[in-house]
Enzyme design. Structure first.
Site, PDB file in Angstrom:
ATOM      1  CG  HIS A 146      -0.200  -0.075   2.513  1.00 52.79           C
ATOM      2  ND1 HIS A 146       0.247  -1.268   3.052  1.00 52.79           N
ATOM      3  CD2 HIS A 146       0.194   0.883   3.401  1.00 52.79           C
ATOM      4  CE1 HIS A 146       0.849  -1.049   4.196  1.00 52.79           C
ATOM      5  NE2 HIS A 146       0.846   0.256   4.445  1.00 52.79           N
ATOM      6  CE1 TYR A 209       5.693   5.938  -3.673  1.00 53.30           C
ATOM      7  CE2 TYR A 209       7.698   6.274  -4.949  1.00 53.30           C
ATOM      8  CZ  TYR A 209       6.641   5.475  -4.574  1.00 53.30           C
ATOM      9  OH  TYR A 209       6.534   4.207  -5.093  1.00 53.30           O
ATOM     10  CE  LYS A 213       6.967   2.958  -1.944  1.00 46.76           C
ATOM     11  NZ  LYS A 213       6.284   1.713  -1.543  1.00 46.76           N
ATOM     12  CG  ASP A 245       0.322  -1.170 -17.164  1.00 47.40           C
ATOM     13  OD1 ASP A 245       0.423  -1.782 -16.069  1.00 47.40           O
ATOM     14  OD2 ASP A 245      -0.144  -1.711 -18.187  1.00 47.40           O
TER      15      ASP A 245
END
Length: 613
Positions: A146, A209, A213, A245
Site C-alpha cells: 500500500h 515519496y 521508500k 502501468d
C-alpha cells in the site's frame, strides 16, 4: 584508467548479477498453493493483480485497502470456499451475494477475505494481522504494497505531508511486520516489501515519496541481517519496481516520463515469484532498475543526468502553472564527467571566512569539532544542541579560536517548532545564512530490533523530519546567498547494517529526500548545493560507548572527519565518503555483490557481545 574502471566495474556487475538471478529461476505455482497470504493495497493496480495470481495458484488470500467497494469487486473475482467481508470502522460482517461467491470459486483461491481501512491508523495495521490469525490460523506470506496519496511535482515544503506519508508508506509496514512476525516465524514464511526505483535512487518530483521508500530499504535490509544472525528463517524480499502501468502511476506521470510503463500483470507475477523463491531483492524490469544501481555510487553525477533526461520538463512546467519555476536545460556537464575521477582539490580556509554557519548537534563529537574548525576559519557560528551547559563551553572555545562571532540556541529537535526557532535566530542575528550543517541525532539503541514502532516514530522526528523542517525554513536565505546544505549521515544510511534498524531507516530517508531535492534544485537552477556525508565508524564518545564492544574495526578520528565534512561543504561536493577507502570499498561491493557484502558486514561484528532481546 580509474575512470575506465568506474565505468567497466558496474557493467561487469550487471552481467554477473543477471547470470546469478537467471540461474535461480525455478518457480512453480504449486509453491504457493494453500499458502496464507496478506496483500495490502489490493483494491487496484499491482496489489489487485497479485490477488488474482494468488487465487489462480490456490492460496488463501486476505486483502486490504482503503476503498471497500473496490475490495468487494476484487473479492468477487477470487475463488473461495468462504468469502468474509469486513469493514473495520463498523466491525460488521456483510453477507456476500451469490454472484460474488460464484466468482470467487471460479478462480480457485482456497479462501478470500478483505478488510477495509486506512493505514494511517496503526491500530488498523495490527487489526489486519489479528484477523489473519483468526481467519487463517496463521500466516505464510505478508505482502506490503500500500501507499499513501502524494503529489508528482516540485517539493512544496509541506513537512506535515512528509510526516503523514511516513506513517502510511513506512511505519504501518513496520507495525504489520511486528504484529505478523510470531506467525511468520512459526511458518518460516516471507515478508515482501513492494518499493520502487525512487527508493534506491534520487528522482525529482517525488521528494516525500522517495524518502519513505528509502526508509523501507534501510529498515528491512537491517532487519534481514538480524534475522540471518539469529537464524530466523523468515525471508525478506525488497521489490524494486520501474514505471508500471497502474492507473495511479499513469495518471500522475505518463505525460512527463519518456519511458513507457511496464505491465502490472507481469510485474505482480514477478513479485510473487521473487517472494516464493525467497530472493533478497527483486528488480522489475531488470535492466531499467538494476543498471542504475550499478552506477549509483561510482558515477553518481552521470546517473543524476540520466535520471533527469527521462522527463519532459517542459510539460511539467505547464502542469505546474505559470507560478512554477522554469526548468533548467539538461546536459552532461564537465562536472558530471569529472565526477568519474577522484577529485584532488583542497579547500582553503579563506573560503569560509566571514560565512554565516549553523551547526546542529554541536555540543560534542563531530559537531563540536566542526565548530572549532569553523572558528579557526573565522566564520560566524550559531550552534545548537540539547545541553545548554555544554554548548556554552563550546561557544567560549570558538571565540578563543578566532570565530567572527559565536552564539547558541539550546533545545530538542523532537520539538517540531524548534528547527524554525533556530533558523529565525540566524535570520534575526545575521540577516542571512551561508551554510546549514545538519548533524544532530536522537538517542537509539545498538541491538536487535525490539519491535518498538513508537521509538522509530520519535527517531524519525529528530533524525529526519527536523532536518527537512530546518531546510524548508532556511531555504529562502540559502537561495539568496547561494549557500550550502550539509547533511551528516552514515554508512548505515547506505548499506544494510544489523543492530540499528530504526537508525538506518532514518539515515536512508535522508538520502532519499535530499538526493531527490538536489535534482529539483538543478532543474530549477537553484544554486544551493547539497552535500551528503557518508561516515564510517568515528571515535565520538557516544559511538565508542555504544558500539566498541561489538565492532572489530578501529574508529577514525573525529577531528579529521569534521574537517573533511567542512571541506566537502565548501567545495559543494555531492557526497563525502569518510574514511574514503573503507566506505568506498563497501559501496563498490554493494553495487556488484550485495549478498557478499551482507556477509562481510556481519563478519565485522562480535555478535556474541550483542545481548539478545
Amino acid at each position: 584508467m580509474s575512470r575506465l574502471q568506474k565505468i567497466l566495474i558496474p557493467f561487469l556487475g550487471l552481467v554477473l548479477a543477471f547470470w546469478f538471478y537467471s540461474a535461480r529461476e525455478n518457480f512453480k505455482p504449486e509453491m504457493l498453493r494453500g499458502k496464507r497470504v496478506i496483500v495490502t493495497g489490493a483494491s487496484t493496480g499491482i496489489g489487485e493483480q497479485m490477488a488474482y495470481h494468488l487465487a489462480r495458484m490456490g492460496s488463501h488470500v486476505l486483502i486490504t485497502a482503503r476503498t471497500e467497494a473496490r475490495l468487494q469487486k476484487v473479492n468477487g473475482k477470487l475463488s473461495a470456499h468462504t468469502c468474509v467481508f469486513m469493514a473495520l470502522h463498523t466491525h460488521r460482517k456483510a453477507n456476500p451475494t451469490p454472484q460474488v461467491v460464484e466468482r470467487c470459486l471460479e478462480l480457485g483461491a482456497a479462501s478470500a477475505q478483505y478488510i477495509s481501512g486506512t493505514m494511517e491508523d496503526m491500530a488498523f495495521a495490527e487489526h489486519v494481522v489479528k484477523e489473519a490469525e483468526t481467519l487463517l490460523g496463521g500466516l505464510d506470506m505478508l505482502i506490503l504494497n500500500h501507499v499513501g496519496t502524494s503529489y508528482f511535482g516540485y517539493f512544496n515544503g509541506d513537512v506535515a505531508h512528509v510526516r503523514k506519508l511516513l506513517e502510511i508508506n513506512f511505519l504501518s509496514y513496520v507495525a504489520m511486520t511486528v504484529s505478523a512476525l510470531p506467525m511468520l516465524k512459526e511458518s518460516e514464511g516471507s515478508i515482501v516489501v513492494v518499493s520502487s526505483m525512487a527508493g534506491k535512487v534520487g528522482f525529482p518530483f517525488t521528494v516525500p515519496y522517495s524518502a519513505t521508500k528509502f526508509a523501507l530499504d534501510g529498515f528491512f535490509s537491517s532487519l534481514r541481517q538480524e534475522f540471518t544472525i539469529q537464524n530466523i528463517n523468515v525471508s525478506i524480499t525488497l521489490c524494486i519496481l520501474s514505471f508500471i502501468d497502474t492507473e495511479n502511476a499513469v495518471r500522475a506521470a505518463a505525460e512527463l516520463l519518456l519511458v513507457p510503463p511496464a505491465p502490472r500483470e507481469e510485474c505482480a507475477l514477478e513479485i510473487l515469484k521473487g517472494a516464493a523463491l525467497r530472493r533478497r531483492e527483486l528488480y522489475y524490469r531488470y535492466g531499467p532498475t538494476r543498471l542504475p544501481l550499478l552506477l549509483r555510487d561510482w558515477a553518481a553525477e552521470l546517473l543524476d543526468y540520466l535520471v533527469r533526461s527521462r522527463y519532459r520538463l517542459d510539460r511539467l512546467q505547464k502542469s505546474q502553472g505559470p507560478a512554477a519555476p522554469p526548468p533548467g536545460s539538461a546536459g552532461v556537464s564537465g562536472a558530471a564527467w569529472a565526477a568519474l575521477a577522484p577529485s584532488s582539490a583542497l579547500s582553503s580556509p579563506e573560503m569560509l571566512r566571514g560565512k554565516r554557519v549553523i551547526v546542529t548537534g554541536a555540543s560534542s563529537g563531530i559537531g563540536e569539532q566542526m565548530a572549532y574548525h569553523l572558528a579557526r576559519m573565522e566564520a560566524h557560528l550559531l550552534l545548537t544542541a540539547r545541553t545548554e551547559a555544554k554548548l556554552r563551553k563550546v561557544v567560549e572555545r570558538c571565540l578563543e579560536l578566532g570565530a567572527a562571532s559565536a552564539r547558541y540556541v539550546s533545545g530538542s529537535m523532537e520539538d517540531t517548532t524548534f528547527p524554525e526557532v533556530v533558523v529565525k535566530e540566524a535570520e534575526n542575528t545575521w540577516g542571512g545564512l551561508d551554510m546549514l550543517i545538519l548533524n544532530h541525532i536522537g538517542h537509539s539503541y545498538f541491538n536487535y530490533f525490539n519491535g518498538d514502532v513508537a521509538h522509530i516514530r520519535k527517531l524519525l522526528e529528530i533524525n529526519f523530519l527536523s532536518y527537512v523542517a530546518m531546510t524548508v525554513s532556511a531555504l529562502p536565505m540559502l537561495k539568496e546567498s547561494e549557500g550550502s546544505i550539509v547533511v551528516v549521515s552514515s554508512v548505515a544510511g547506505k548499506a544494510s547494517s544489523p543492530f540499528c534498524a530504526p537508525y538506518s531507516a532514518t539515515k536512508f530517508a535522508l538520502d532519499g529526500f535530499f538526493s531527490s531535492l538536489r535534482h529539483e534544485f538543478i532543474i530549477e537552477k537553484v544554486n544551493v548545493s547539497i552535500t551528503l556525508c557518508i561516515l564510517g565508524y568515528i571515535n565520538t564518545e557516544s559511538a565508542v560507548r555504544a558500539v566498541s564492544h561489538a565492532i572489530r574495526g578501529t574508529p577514525a578520528p573525529k577531528e579529521e572527519c569534521a574537517l573533511e565534512i567542512i571541506k566537502s561543504g565548501a567545495l559543494r561536493r555531492r557526497e563525502l565518503h569518510y574514511p574514503r577507502g573503507a566506505v568506498g570499498s563497501l559501496l563498490l561491493l554493494q553495487a556488484i555483490a550485495p549478498e557478499f557484502l551482507d556477509s562481510l558486514i556481519r563478519s565485522g561484528y562480535k555478535v556474541e557481545n550483542i545481548r539478545r532481546t
